[in-house]
Write a protein that holds these residues in place. Structure first.
Motif, short mmCIF file in Angstrom:
data_model
loop_
_atom_site.label_atom_id
_atom_site.label_comp_id
_atom_site.label_asym_id
_atom_site.label_seq_id
_atom_site.Cartn_x
_atom_site.Cartn_y
_atom_site.Cartn_z
N LEU A 59 0.82 -1.20 0.00
CA LEU A 59 0.00 0.00 0.00
C LEU A 59 0.86 1.26 0.00
CD1 LEU A 59 -2.70 -1.13 2.58
CD2 LEU A 59 -3.02 -0.82 0.12
N GLU A 60 2.00 1.21 0.67
CA GLU A 60 2.90 2.36 0.71
C GLU A 60 3.61 2.58 -0.62
OE1 GLU A 60 7.08 3.74 2.89
OE2 GLU A 60 5.97 2.01 3.66
N TYR A 61 4.08 1.50 -1.24
CA TYR A 61 4.88 1.61 -2.45
C TYR A 61 4.06 1.82 -3.71
CZ TYR A 61 8.54 -0.55 0.50
OH TYR A 61 9.43 -0.85 1.50
N PHE A 62 2.87 1.23 -3.77
CA PHE A 62 2.11 1.22 -5.02
C PHE A 62 0.67 1.75 -4.87
CE2 PHE A 62 4.77 -2.76 -4.93
CZ PHE A 62 5.85 -2.21 -5.65
N PRO A 63 0.48 2.90 -4.25
CA PRO A 63 -0.89 3.40 -4.08
C PRO A 63 -1.57 3.72 -5.42
CG PRO A 63 0.70 5.12 -3.56
CD PRO A 63 1.48 3.85 -3.71
N GLU A 64 -0.77 3.98 -6.45
CA GLU A 64 -1.33 4.34 -7.75
C GLU A 64 -1.87 3.13 -8.50
OE1 GLU A 64 3.08 3.53 -8.65
OE2 GLU A 64 1.79 4.07 -6.96
N TRP A 65 -1.68 1.91 -7.95
CA TRP A 65 -2.12 0.71 -8.64
C TRP A 65 -3.30 0.03 -7.95
CZ3 TRP A 65 -0.97 0.71 -13.36
CH2 TRP A 65 0.26 1.14 -13.82
N GLU A 66 -4.11 0.82 -7.28
CA GLU A 66 -5.34 0.33 -6.68
C GLU A 66 -6.47 1.23 -7.15
OE1 GLU A 66 -6.83 -1.44 -2.39
OE2 GLU A 66 -5.13 -0.08 -2.46
N PHE A 67 -7.53 0.65 -7.71
CA PHE A 67 -8.53 1.45 -8.43
C PHE A 67 -9.97 1.12 -8.04
CE2 PHE A 67 -4.85 0.80 -11.22
CZ PHE A 67 -4.53 2.09 -11.57
N TYR A 68 -10.81 2.11 -8.27
CA TYR A 68 -12.27 1.93 -8.29
C TYR A 68 -12.76 2.20 -9.70
CZ TYR A 68 -12.27 2.39 -3.15
OH TYR A 68 -12.06 2.24 -1.80
N LEU A 69 -13.77 1.45 -10.13
CA LEU A 69 -14.49 1.77 -11.35
C LEU A 69 -15.81 2.37 -10.93
CD1 LEU A 69 -14.44 1.40 -14.52
CD2 LEU A 69 -15.94 -0.57 -14.13
N VAL A 70 -16.08 3.60 -11.37
CA VAL A 70 -17.31 4.29 -10.98
C VAL A 70 -18.07 4.71 -12.22
CG1 VAL A 70 -16.30 5.09 -8.81
CG2 VAL A 70 -16.16 6.53 -10.82
N SER A 71 -19.38 4.80 -12.08
CA SER A 71 -20.22 5.20 -13.19
C SER A 71 -20.32 6.73 -13.27
CB SER A 71 -21.63 4.61 -13.03
OG SER A 71 -22.24 5.13 -11.87
N SER A 72 -20.92 7.22 -14.35
CA SER A 72 -21.04 8.66 -14.55
C SER A 72 -21.90 9.32 -13.49
CB SER A 72 -21.61 8.96 -15.94
OG SER A 72 -22.87 8.30 -16.12
N ASP A 73 -22.76 8.54 -12.82
CA ASP A 73 -23.57 9.09 -11.73
C ASP A 73 -22.93 8.81 -10.37
OD1 ASP A 73 -24.00 6.39 -11.66
OD2 ASP A 73 -26.19 6.50 -11.60
N HIS A 74 -21.61 8.54 -10.40
CA HIS A 74 -20.80 8.40 -9.18
C HIS A 74 -21.19 7.18 -8.34
CE1 HIS A 74 -19.43 12.38 -10.24
NE2 HIS A 74 -20.65 12.85 -10.15
N ARG A 75 -21.63 6.14 -9.00
CA ARG A 75 -21.94 4.89 -8.31
C ARG A 75 -20.72 3.98 -8.36
NH1 ARG A 75 -26.02 1.38 -6.72
NH2 ARG A 75 -25.95 -0.77 -7.46
N LEU A 76 -20.33 3.43 -7.23
CA LEU A 76 -19.22 2.49 -7.18
C LEU A 76 -19.63 1.18 -7.85
CD1 LEU A 76 -16.38 1.75 -6.05
CD2 LEU A 76 -17.56 0.91 -4.01
N ILE A 77 -18.85 0.75 -8.85
CA ILE A 77 -19.19 -0.43 -9.62
C ILE A 77 -18.25 -1.60 -9.32
CG2 ILE A 77 -19.44 -1.39 -11.94
CD1 ILE A 77 -21.59 0.64 -11.24
N ALA A 78 -16.95 -1.33 -9.35
CA ALA A 78 -15.98 -2.41 -9.21
C ALA A 78 -14.70 -1.87 -8.60
CB ALA A 78 -15.69 -3.04 -10.57
N GLY A 79 -13.84 -2.78 -8.22
CA GLY A 79 -12.54 -2.42 -7.69
C GLY A 79 -11.50 -3.40 -8.18
N CYS A 80 -10.25 -2.97 -8.24
CA CYS A 80 -9.17 -3.87 -8.63
C CYS A 80 -7.85 -3.31 -8.14
CB CYS A 80 -9.13 -4.09 -10.14
SG CYS A 80 -8.67 -2.62 -11.08
N TRP A 81 -6.87 -4.19 -8.05
CA TRP A 81 -5.54 -3.72 -7.69
C TRP A 81 -4.49 -4.68 -8.26
CZ3 TRP A 81 -2.09 -6.50 -4.52
CH2 TRP A 81 -2.63 -7.57 -3.80
N GLY A 82 -3.29 -4.16 -8.37
CA GLY A 82 -2.21 -4.98 -8.88
C GLY A 82 -0.87 -4.41 -8.46
#
Length: 244
Positions: free
Chosen positions: A43-66
């Motif tokens: 989490l400290e080294y790679f914060p830029e590689w954790e994501f949310y997928l959100v819709s245009s109405d700001h609804r949380l749809i999915a998440g992923c990380w790598g």
């Protein structure tokens, strides 16, 4: 329309994500001791590689990380699986090794939005992000969802099963293949979960009256219980896939 945003840019989604994105995972998957050793540094080294997928109405749809790693492109140089990838990414970062590969470690779609193509959307979006960021190789230790129906079948056999149309029998492998991925190799020991007999009984909602081998709910393989040592061990297989 949908947008892939770094988790750090969407703190308003954090509480909901913690609830939504564990719904379809078995409890035992969160008890890999080796993973816990590297979690905070990841989490400290790679914060830029954790994501949310959100819709245009700001609804949380999915998440992923790598995580980024260095990989020479051969099967022989693949990490052992999920846990070994995490260890390689963290230790390589600390040693100053330059990565050339992005590994999709996990992706989840909220249960009330499944079946609408969101898994493909989030995989495509994050794969493109990785390539644009200078990591042209994208691989994943995929957890085949249908494997839990065949816990006694070796992963080397299961990953070769296909439908009449030639696509993988497993729906999660099939999703990746439809996006251009190829099956590379089995990860026979992708994660190892250990615990006391009482912990395993809690995690699985089962009783283990004697030592032996058990099939467990959502288990991709079997659980080995040793009551005399008060110990249970489960070694989960995954399938390595490479995206074009």
């Amino acid at each position: 329309m949908y947008e892939l945003i770094p988790v750090a840019d969407g703190p308003q989604y954090d509480e909901e994500a913690e609830q939504r994105f564990v719904e379809d995972w078995p409890e035992f998957i969160f008890h890999d001791v080796e993973v816990k050793k590297y979690r905070d540094r990841r989490l400290e080294y790679f914060p830029e590689w954790e994501f949310y997928l959100v819709s245009s109405d700001h609804r949380l749809i999915a998440g992923c990380w790598g995580v980024p790693i260095a990989w020479d492109g051969t099967v022989e140089d693949l990490p052992g699986g999920f846990t070994d990838t995490l260890a390689r990414s963290v230790t390589s970062y600390e040693e100053g090794v330059v990565p050339n590969t992005w590994v999709l470690m996990a992706a989840a779609v909220r249960s009330d939005e499944q079946g609408q193509g969101h898994s493909s959307r989030v995989i495509t979006a994050v794969r493109d992000r990785a390539v644009e960021s200078g990591l042209p190789q994208v691989i994943a230790p995929v957890r085949p969802t249908l494997k839990s129906r065949y816990p006694l079948t070796p992963i080397e056999t299961f990953m070769t099963w296909s439908r009449p149309d030639g696509l993988p029998l497993d729906p999660w492998l099939r999703t990746h293949v439809r996006l251009g991925a190829q099956i590379l190799a089995p990860a026979t020991a992708s994660q190892t979960m250990t615990g006391t007999v009482a912990e395993w009984e809690k995690w699985t909602d089962m009783q283990f009256p004697s030592s032996g081998t058990y099939t467990i709910p959502a288990g991709l393989t079997t659980l080995s219980i040793d009551r005399s040592a008060d110990h249970g061990i489960y070694v989960e297989p995954n399938v390595w896939m490479r995206h074009a």
